[in-house]
Design a protein around this motif. Sequence first.
Motif, PDB file in Angstrom:
ATOM      1  N   THR A  46       0.836  -1.201   0.000  1.00 27.20           N
ATOM      2  CA  THR A  46       0.000   0.000   0.000  1.00 27.20           C
ATOM      3  C   THR A  46       0.873   1.254   0.000  1.00 27.20           C
ATOM      4  O   THR A  46       0.552   2.249  -0.657  1.00 27.20           O
ATOM      5  CB  THR A  46      -0.934  -0.001   1.217  1.00 27.20           C
ATOM      6  N   HIS A  47       1.970   1.215   0.745  1.00 27.30           N
ATOM      7  CA  HIS A  47       2.928   2.324   0.767  1.00 27.30           C
ATOM      8  C   HIS A  47       3.441   2.619  -0.644  1.00 27.30           C
ATOM      9  O   HIS A  47       3.485   3.782  -1.078  1.00 27.30           O
ATOM     10  CB  HIS A  47       4.088   1.962   1.703  1.00 27.30           C
ATOM     11  N   ALA A  48       3.812   1.566  -1.371  1.00 24.12           N
ATOM     12  CA  ALA A  48       4.303   1.751  -2.737  1.00 24.12           C
ATOM     13  C   ALA A  48       3.208   2.315  -3.644  1.00 24.12           C
ATOM     14  O   ALA A  48       3.463   3.185  -4.479  1.00 24.12           O
ATOM     15  CB  ALA A  48       4.815   0.424  -3.288  1.00 24.12           C
ATOM     16  N   SER A 240      -2.359   1.940 -15.044  1.00 24.07           N
ATOM     17  CA  SER A 240      -2.420   0.772 -15.930  1.00 24.07           C
ATOM     18  C   SER A 240      -1.446  -0.313 -15.491  1.00 24.07           C
ATOM     19  O   SER A 240      -1.531  -1.449 -15.948  1.00 24.07           O
ATOM     20  CB  SER A 240      -2.118   1.198 -17.367  1.00 24.07           C
ATOM     21  N   THR A 241      -0.525   0.028 -14.604  1.00 25.20           N
ATOM     22  CA  THR A 241       0.469  -0.926 -14.123  1.00 25.20           C
ATOM     23  C   THR A 241      -0.133  -1.821 -13.036  1.00 25.20           C
ATOM     24  O   THR A 241      -1.103  -1.444 -12.370  1.00 25.20           O
ATOM     25  CB  THR A 241       1.691  -0.196 -13.540  1.00 25.20           C
ATOM     26  N   PRO A 242       0.429  -3.015 -12.819  1.00 20.89           N
ATOM     27  CA  PRO A 242      -0.087  -3.902 -11.770  1.00 20.89           C
ATOM     28  C   PRO A 242       0.074  -3.277 -10.378  1.00 20.89           C
ATOM     29  O   PRO A 242       0.996  -2.501 -10.135  1.00 20.89           O
ATOM     30  CB  PRO A 242       0.793  -5.160 -11.902  1.00 20.89           C
ATOM     31  N   PHE A 243      -0.827  -3.624  -9.490  1.00 24.04           N
ATOM     32  CA  PHE A 243      -0.729  -3.150  -8.109  1.00 24.04           C
ATOM     33  C   PHE A 243       0.533  -3.731  -7.476  1.00 24.04           C
ATOM     34  O   PHE A 243       0.846  -4.906  -7.655  1.00 24.04           O
ATOM     35  CB  PHE A 243      -1.957  -3.587  -7.323  1.00 24.04           C
ATOM     36  N   PRO A 244       1.289  -2.936  -6.719  1.00 26.42           N
ATOM     37  CA  PRO A 244       2.546  -3.438  -6.126  1.00 26.42           C
ATOM     38  C   PRO A 244       2.318  -4.631  -5.191  1.00 26.42           C
ATOM     39  O   PRO A 244       1.338  -4.666  -4.453  1.00 26.42           O
ATOM     40  CB  PRO A 244       3.062  -2.233  -5.335  1.00 26.42           C
TER      41      PRO A 244
END
Length: 285
Positions: A46-48, A240-244
């Motif tokens: 979540t931080h990222a 659009s990028t994957p969730f960290p």
Amino acid sequence: LFLCRMSFLLRYLPWTLLHKDEKELHEDVDIILIGAGLPRTGTKSTHAALTQLLPGKCHHMSSVVTCTTGNNAKFWLAALDGMVSEEDWRTFIKAEGLSATVDYPSAYFWRKLMELYPNAKVLLTDRDPVKWYHSVKNTIYQGCQLIVTPPYSTTISLFAGLLTDARNLQVPPMVGFAPVGRFSRGLFGAVEAGEDVAVDFYNDWKDAVIAEVPKDRLLIFQVKDGWNPLCEFLGVESPSTPFPRMNDTEEVMKMNNMTRNICHVIWAFMAMAFGTIFYRVLYAA
């Protein structure tokens, strides 16, 4: 030989756990989101995500342990002793350039942060409490045991002092054992007492957040849900990028094991060095 062994060990450390947030700020920022979730509830991922979404930085325990200025250790140790004013809070948050906070130590003070920033939204990162207990027990609790148990504690403190500020390492155990409601020894005390007590601790914490935070300001969030609920809550577009996906149990356990191994190598080198000195002195006489 010592340097070769150390370089081999350091090469395999999961450095993402110690990544320092070097985000450049292009505007004056203030707290938008207060994280009220406990450690090991997806706070690093979540931080990222929040670092990517928000204009300012997001505070996490990793912000403490990687701090080289001494500001984090000084502030959080004082806060845990009840020795900071509202002006101190605002000054620290402004100096850190924060738009959000997650994880301990900031989550321990979620009520105080709500008082200071009444317009900020609140994020409760959540997971299954039994899985949470086992995750804490096998990761951050074990890491803090190394920090407070001699001779590991002395070695780690000396080694950390070469990289950051050794006082940073006082924060995790201090906040981990800080009292919470009916739990006089806090999160780590509950974990030490076993699964049933730890689950009670988790549920008490979650219930308190839900009871005290207005519904329109609260999101109960699990990282498996990805970008959409978080972005909708914040009113921003979903990337659009994957969730960290960061800081899983395996990575943290690897870090703890490597920390032990680094201590063992240092002790072996010291024993060899003292043995060599003793041998030369003995035979020189």
